[in-house]
Write a protein that holds these residues in place. Structure first.
Motif, PDB file in Angstrom:
ATOM      1  N   ALA A  68       9.509  -6.489 -11.069  1.00  0.00           N
ATOM      2  CA  ALA A  68       8.982  -5.571 -10.064  1.00  0.00           C
ATOM      3  C   ALA A  68       8.647  -6.315  -8.786  1.00  0.00           C
ATOM      4  O   ALA A  68       8.874  -5.832  -7.678  1.00  0.00           O
ATOM      5  N   ALA A  69       8.107  -7.531  -8.919  1.00  0.00           N
ATOM      6  CA  ALA A  69       7.766  -8.305  -7.728  1.00  0.00           C
ATOM      7  C   ALA A  69       9.023  -8.672  -6.951  1.00  0.00           C
ATOM      8  O   ALA A  69       9.077  -8.586  -5.725  1.00  0.00           O
ATOM      9  N   ALA A  70      10.048  -9.106  -7.705  1.00  0.00           N
ATOM     10  CA  ALA A  70      11.300  -9.438  -7.046  1.00  0.00           C
ATOM     11  C   ALA A  70      11.913  -8.213  -6.405  1.00  0.00           C
ATOM     12  O   ALA A  70      12.531  -8.279  -5.352  1.00  0.00           O
ATOM     13  N   ALA A  71      11.726  -7.073  -7.052  1.00  0.00           N
ATOM     14  CA  ALA A  71      12.256  -5.830  -6.502  1.00  0.00           C
ATOM     15  C   ALA A  71      11.610  -5.520  -5.172  1.00  0.00           C
ATOM     16  O   ALA A  71      12.253  -5.060  -4.230  1.00  0.00           O
ATOM     17  N   ALA A  72      10.308  -5.750  -5.092  1.00  0.00           N
ATOM     18  CA  ALA A  72       9.604  -5.487  -3.846  1.00  0.00           C
ATOM     19  C   ALA A  72      10.137  -6.383  -2.738  1.00  0.00           C
ATOM     20  O   ALA A  72      10.337  -5.971  -1.595  1.00  0.00           O
ATOM     21  N   THR A  73      10.366  -7.678  -3.060  1.00  0.00           N
ATOM     22  CA  THR A  73      10.871  -8.623  -2.070  1.00  0.00           C
ATOM     23  C   THR A  73      12.251  -8.217  -1.602  1.00  0.00           C
ATOM     24  O   THR A  73      12.551  -8.199  -0.409  1.00  0.00           O
ATOM     25  N   SER A  74      13.116  -7.880  -2.563  1.00  0.00           N
ATOM     26  CA  SER A  74      14.472  -7.477  -2.212  1.00  0.00           C
ATOM     27  C   SER A  74      14.461  -6.213  -1.389  1.00  0.00           C
ATOM     28  O   SER A  74      15.204  -6.050  -0.444  1.00  0.00           O
ATOM     29  N   ALA A  75      13.570  -5.282  -1.766  1.00  0.00           N
ATOM     30  CA  ALA A  75      13.505  -4.024  -1.049  1.00  0.00           C
ATOM     31  C   ALA A  75      13.078  -4.241   0.384  1.00  0.00           C
ATOM     32  O   ALA A  75      13.558  -3.601   1.312  1.00  0.00           O
ATOM     33  N   ALA A  76      12.120  -5.165   0.581  1.00  0.00           N
ATOM     34  CA  ALA A  76      11.672  -5.446   1.938  1.00  0.00           C
ATOM     35  C   ALA A  76      12.824  -5.981   2.777  1.00  0.00           C
ATOM     36  O   ALA A  76      12.935  -5.696   3.965  1.00  0.00           O
ATOM     37  N   ALA A  77      13.673  -6.789   2.153  1.00  0.00           N
ATOM     38  CA  ALA A  77      14.780  -7.381   2.885  1.00  0.00           C
ATOM     39  C   ALA A  77      15.794  -6.343   3.320  1.00  0.00           C
ATOM     40  O   ALA A  77      16.524  -6.547   4.283  1.00  0.00           O
ATOM     41  N   THR A  78      15.882  -5.214   2.619  1.00  0.00           N
ATOM     42  CA  THR A  78      16.896  -4.209   2.922  1.00  0.00           C
ATOM     43  C   THR A  78      16.359  -3.039   3.707  1.00  0.00           C
ATOM     44  O   THR A  78      17.115  -2.163   4.076  1.00  0.00           O
ATOM     45  N   SER A  79      15.053  -2.994   3.936  1.00  0.00           N
ATOM     46  CA  SER A  79      14.500  -1.816   4.587  1.00  0.00           C
ATOM     47  C   SER A  79      14.862  -1.736   6.061  1.00  0.00           C
ATOM     48  O   SER A  79      14.777  -0.684   6.664  1.00  0.00           O
ATOM     49  N   THR A  80      15.242  -2.866   6.686  1.00  0.00           N
ATOM     50  CA  THR A  80      15.609  -2.838   8.091  1.00  0.00           C
ATOM     51  C   THR A  80      16.835  -1.978   8.307  1.00  0.00           C
ATOM     52  O   THR A  80      16.898  -1.167   9.222  1.00  0.00           O
ATOM     53  N   SER A  81      17.830  -2.133   7.421  1.00  0.00           N
ATOM     54  CA  SER A  81      19.034  -1.328   7.562  1.00  0.00           C
ATOM     55  C   SER A  81      18.730   0.139   7.350  1.00  0.00           C
ATOM     56  O   SER A  81      19.309   0.994   7.997  1.00  0.00           O
ATOM     57  N   ALA A  82      17.778   0.421   6.420  1.00  0.00           N
ATOM     58  CA  ALA A  82      17.417   1.827   6.206  1.00  0.00           C
ATOM     59  C   ALA A  82      16.753   2.388   7.440  1.00  0.00           C
ATOM     60  O   ALA A  82      16.943   3.539   7.806  1.00  0.00           O
ATOM     61  N   ALA A 131      -6.156  -0.462  -1.952  1.00  0.00           N
ATOM     62  CA  ALA A 131      -5.349   0.648  -2.461  1.00  0.00           C
ATOM     63  C   ALA A 131      -5.346   1.835  -1.504  1.00  0.00           C
ATOM     64  O   ALA A 131      -4.331   2.540  -1.383  1.00  0.00           O
ATOM     65  N   ARG A 132      -6.448   2.088  -0.809  1.00  0.00           N
ATOM     66  CA  ARG A 132      -6.508   3.234   0.094  1.00  0.00           C
ATOM     67  C   ARG A 132      -5.486   3.097   1.229  1.00  0.00           C
ATOM     68  O   ARG A 132      -4.711   4.016   1.495  1.00  0.00           O
ATOM     69  N   LYS A 133      -5.482   1.938   1.897  1.00  0.00           N
ATOM     70  CA  LYS A 133      -4.528   1.727   2.988  1.00  0.00           C
ATOM     71  C   LYS A 133      -3.105   1.624   2.463  1.00  0.00           C
ATOM     72  O   LYS A 133      -2.167   2.158   3.062  1.00  0.00           O
ATOM     73  N   ALA A 134      -2.931   0.929   1.349  1.00  0.00           N
ATOM     74  CA  ALA A 134      -1.585   0.735   0.802  1.00  0.00           C
ATOM     75  C   ALA A 134      -0.954   2.069   0.432  1.00  0.00           C
ATOM     76  O   ALA A 134       0.232   2.300   0.710  1.00  0.00           O
ATOM     77  N   ALA A 135      -1.724   2.957  -0.187  1.00  0.00           N
ATOM     78  CA  ALA A 135      -1.180   4.255  -0.582  1.00  0.00           C
ATOM     79  C   ALA A 135      -0.711   5.042   0.633  1.00  0.00           C
ATOM     80  O   ALA A 135       0.379   5.634   0.631  1.00  0.00           O
ATOM     81  N   ALA A 136      -1.531   5.061   1.690  1.00  0.00           N
ATOM     82  CA  ALA A 136      -1.143   5.796   2.900  1.00  0.00           C
ATOM     83  C   ALA A 136       0.108   5.202   3.525  1.00  0.00           C
ATOM     84  O   ALA A 136       1.031   5.928   3.935  1.00  0.00           O
ATOM     85  N   ARG A 137       0.166   3.896   3.620  1.00  0.00           N
ATOM     86  CA  ARG A 137       1.314   3.256   4.267  1.00  0.00           C
ATOM     87  C   ARG A 137       2.587   3.388   3.443  1.00  0.00           C
ATOM     88  O   ARG A 137       3.679   3.576   3.998  1.00  0.00           O
ATOM     89  N   LEU A 138       2.455   3.280   2.131  1.00  0.00           N
ATOM     90  CA  LEU A 138       3.642   3.431   1.274  1.00  0.00           C
ATOM     91  C   LEU A 138       4.212   4.839   1.378  1.00  0.00           C
ATOM     92  O   LEU A 138       5.430   5.025   1.461  1.00  0.00           O
ATOM     93  N   TYR A 139       3.334   5.845   1.370  1.00  0.00           N
ATOM     94  CA  TYR A 139       3.852   7.208   1.450  1.00  0.00           C
ATOM     95  C   TYR A 139       4.431   7.487   2.830  1.00  0.00           C
ATOM     96  O   TYR A 139       5.450   8.184   2.955  1.00  0.00           O
ATOM     97  N   TYR A 152      13.206   2.367  -2.292  1.00  0.00           N
ATOM     98  CA  TYR A 152      12.534   3.650  -2.525  1.00  0.00           C
ATOM     99  C   TYR A 152      11.749   3.665  -3.837  1.00  0.00           C
ATOM    100  O   TYR A 152      10.565   4.005  -3.877  1.00  0.00           O
ATOM    101  N   GLU A 153      12.406   3.298  -4.956  1.00  0.00           N
ATOM    102  CA  GLU A 153      11.721   3.310  -6.249  1.00  0.00           C
ATOM    103  C   GLU A 153      10.594   2.276  -6.296  1.00  0.00           C
ATOM    104  O   GLU A 153       9.575   2.481  -6.946  1.00  0.00           O
ATOM    105  N   VAL A 154      10.797   1.151  -5.603  1.00  0.00           N
ATOM    106  CA  VAL A 154       9.749   0.137  -5.553  1.00  0.00           C
ATOM    107  C   VAL A 154       8.502   0.712  -4.886  1.00  0.00           C
ATOM    108  O   VAL A 154       7.370   0.543  -5.361  1.00  0.00           O
ATOM    109  N   ALA A 155       8.699   1.406  -3.772  1.00  0.00           N
ATOM    110  CA  ALA A 155       7.568   2.006  -3.065  1.00  0.00           C
ATOM    111  C   ALA A 155       6.879   3.061  -3.930  1.00  0.00           C
ATOM    112  O   ALA A 155       5.644   3.154  -3.945  1.00  0.00           O
ATOM    113  N   GLU A 156       7.647   3.864  -4.653  1.00  0.00           N
ATOM    114  CA  GLU A 156       7.043   4.865  -5.546  1.00  0.00           C
ATOM    115  C   GLU A 156       6.206   4.183  -6.628  1.00  0.00           C
ATOM    116  O   GLU A 156       5.101   4.634  -6.959  1.00  0.00           O
ATOM    117  N   HIS A 157       6.754   3.121  -7.179  1.00  0.00           N
ATOM    118  CA  HIS A 157       6.054   2.384  -8.238  1.00  0.00           C
ATOM    119  C   HIS A 157       4.733   1.804  -7.724  1.00  0.00           C
ATOM    120  O   HIS A 157       3.686   1.936  -8.375  1.00  0.00           O
TER     121      HIS A 157
END
Length: 571
Positions: A68-82, A131-139, A152-157
């Motif tokens: 899951a941690a690696a997923a978050a890192t990988s997801a961050a790397a690809t979010s620019t294109s999104a 958690a309060r700030k993280a939840a708002a920013r993730l959503y 996307y799934e990483v952010a939901e998790h």
């Protein structure tokens, strides 16, 4: 007079989160854990926004992460294109945030596209434990991102974990179950299932829908951690409830020996088999007693096994062993389940001739902690004990106590008014079984919804408050509907139980009336019961009861009663 036992052989089990083999619906016997409600799984995540085709990108896709941690890192790397894709066509808002009146289209909220900076900021808040700030920013990031985005799934998790940390269990389940159902990131399935197991362990939730829509029939591959056996147990439990015994056995065989879920499965299988016409009671009893004696089995499974074994022993006439099982049940002193146990133990005491302890247990049921429990049988048993001691006037008063206590309910039954409008019958319908689970689930949702008001101002800008308001609104509507259905069924069962007790109490009252008008001179008649000497033994300390109940003394109350059968006079 030999009377039928006042309980069903297959228990509606007594402690919160315990197993049950009682029937919840006419077409399928209920088995499995004792919470059966509904998650609003369809509201777990916003629908994929409609977007224009993104410009071609030459950026190479990152390798699939393994954690899951690696997923978050990988997801961050690809979010620019999104983000660059979303910039060309802003994403549509989820249903909960985008629903606007037709005449307000020009004022519709414009959702900004997700950016790499938004995602990094959300990850930073999550890693810092905010958690309060993280939840708002993730959503906020989820709203402006396409579901096809690698992150996307990483952010939901991560959002689900933050919501659970804040106490919004239903909201957390809504997002986490989407991660499990879509399985867009296979490396997240195992940690997501581990979270589901942990969050549902002791919190009321919609377990039936969790089993049917998330777990049943799904092949999750190789799982790690507690989720592996949790999934196998729930899949087998649903198969067992649906009558697929062979599939249930295959699932339960995946549980390792000594596993807590293995003990629960053994109790569940034995209780279910007892419902068959050709049930082998001896085999079931041996299974229950083996689990009850297993120190590795969880407390709930041991308690369920003790109760089932006690009832089977009682049916076989082995009252001493039944009593030993009742006394071995490990519950808190004031747990509501103790009320039913005290009543059943009192019946076993009567069969053993111990009228003093039986009356003491019935007196314990009048304590404030248990007085509200729906146990009409206690009036019948108390009247029968007085009658067997030839205490005829107290027997008549005890018998008529039932009629006084439930006079309004009996009037409602006779007048054929809606039974759910009677407060005593309605309360009885929600004290155990499916009714109790539905009521607890609704209360849990209402509690979390009230807590949401504290976060409205902090989450308004992100859309999370509107989203959770919608999720909880739909879930509360469903839980209210479920509670109403269980209430309608439960009051009928409670009314039948009350009428049965009234019929038997009237019979005792009739027998007492005959005895009152018999001619005296029955010297030598022996009561089937014995009663304690009012004076304590040399090694005992006695306290006269003055109406004050002490919790630790409730199981040990004794009732000193004069046996007047040998006196030959009445009353």
């Amino acid at each position: 007079m030999d009377r039928a036992r006042p309980w069903s052989l297959v228990a509606t089990l007594l402690c919160a989160g315990a197993l049950s083999a009682a029937t919840e619906t006419p077409d399928a016997p209920e088995v499995g854990l004792a919470a059966r409600g509904r998650l609003t799984l369809a509201q777990a995540a916003p629908p994929a926004p409609t977007k224009a085709a993104p410009p071609a990108s030459t950026k190479a896709a990152p390798p699939a992460p393994t954690t899951a941690a690696a997923a978050a890192t990988s997801a961050a790397a690809t979010s620019t294109s999104a983000a660059s894709s979303a910039a060309s066509a802003p994403a549509a808002a989820p249903a909960g945030d985008a629903a606007k009146p037709a005449d307000a289209k020009d004022k519709a909220e414009v959702i900004p596209p997700s950016t790499q900076e938004m995602y990094d900021s959300a990850l930073e808040a999550h890693a810092a434990g905010d958690a309060r700030k993280a939840a708002a920013r993730l959503y906020a990031w989820l709203r402006g991102s396409a579901r096809s985005n690698d992150a996307y799934e990483v952010a939901e998790h991560l959002l689900a974990e933050d919501l659970a940390k804040l106490g919004f269990i239903h909201g957390a389940l809504s997002f986490e179950t989407e991660v499990v159902r879509t399985r867009g990131r296979p490396e997240l399935v195992s940690p997501a299932l581990n979270n589901l197991e942990q969050w549902t362990r002791s919190v009321p939730h919609d377990e039936r829908r969790l089993e049917e829509e998330v777990l049943h029939g799904a092949d999750f591959g190789t799982l790690e951690g507690p989720a592996r056996e949790w999934v196998a147990y729930h899949q087998g439990a649903l198969d067992l409830r649906l009558g697929n015994d062979r599939w249930a056995t295959l699932r339960f065989n995946e549980l390792s020996e000594g596993s807590p879920w293995r003990a629960r499965a053994r109790v569940l299988e034995a209780a279910t088999k007892l419902q068959a016409r050709d049930a082998n009671v001896g085999d079931a009893l041996a299974e229950f007693e083996e689990v009850a004696a297993d120190p590795k089995a969880p407390r709930e499974a041991r308690n369920d096994a003790h109760v089932e074994a006690a009832r089977l022993r009682f049916e076989a006439g082995d009252y001493k062993e039944a009593l030993a099982h009742y006394q071995a049940v490990d519950l808190a002193e004031l747990d509501p389940g103790r009320g039913q146990l005290y009543l059943e133990e009192a019946y076993a005491r009567v069969r053993l001739g111990d009228g003093s302890r039986a009356m003491g247990l019935l007196a314990a049921l009048d304590a404030p902690s248990f007085k509200g429990l729906y146990l009409p049988e206690k009036y019948l048993l108390r009247a029968s004990i007085f009658k067997d001691a030839c205490q005829y006037l107290p027997a008549k008063r005890a018998a008529r106590g039932l009629l006084r206590r439930y006079s309004k309910s009996l009037t409602a039954i006779r007048d054929r008014t809606p039974l759910q409008d009677d407060p005593l019958l309605a309360d009885a319908a929600l004290q155990k079984g499916a009714g109790e689970r539905a009521a607890k689930w609704l209360r849990q949702l209402q509690k979390e919804r009230e807590q949401l008001d504290r976060f409205l101002s902090a989450w308004n800008g992100s859309g999370l408050s509107a989203r959770l308001t919608e999720v909880y609104g739909l879930a509360i509507d469903e839980a209210t509907r479920r509670r109403r259905l269980e209430l309608e069924k439960g009051v009928i069962h409670a009314a039948d139980e009350l009428l049965s007790a009234v019929e038997q109490v009237n019979l005792v009252d009739y027998e007492v009336g005959l005895a009152l008008y018999r001619r005296a001179g029955r010297q030598g008649t022996v009561s089937p019961l014995t009663f304690a000497n009012p004076l304590p033994e040399p090694d005992e300390v006695g306290f006269e009861f003055d109406g004050e109940y002490w919790n630790d003394e409730l199981p040990y109350l004794r009732f000193a009663l004069t046996d007047r059968c040998a006196e030959g006079v009445a009353p």
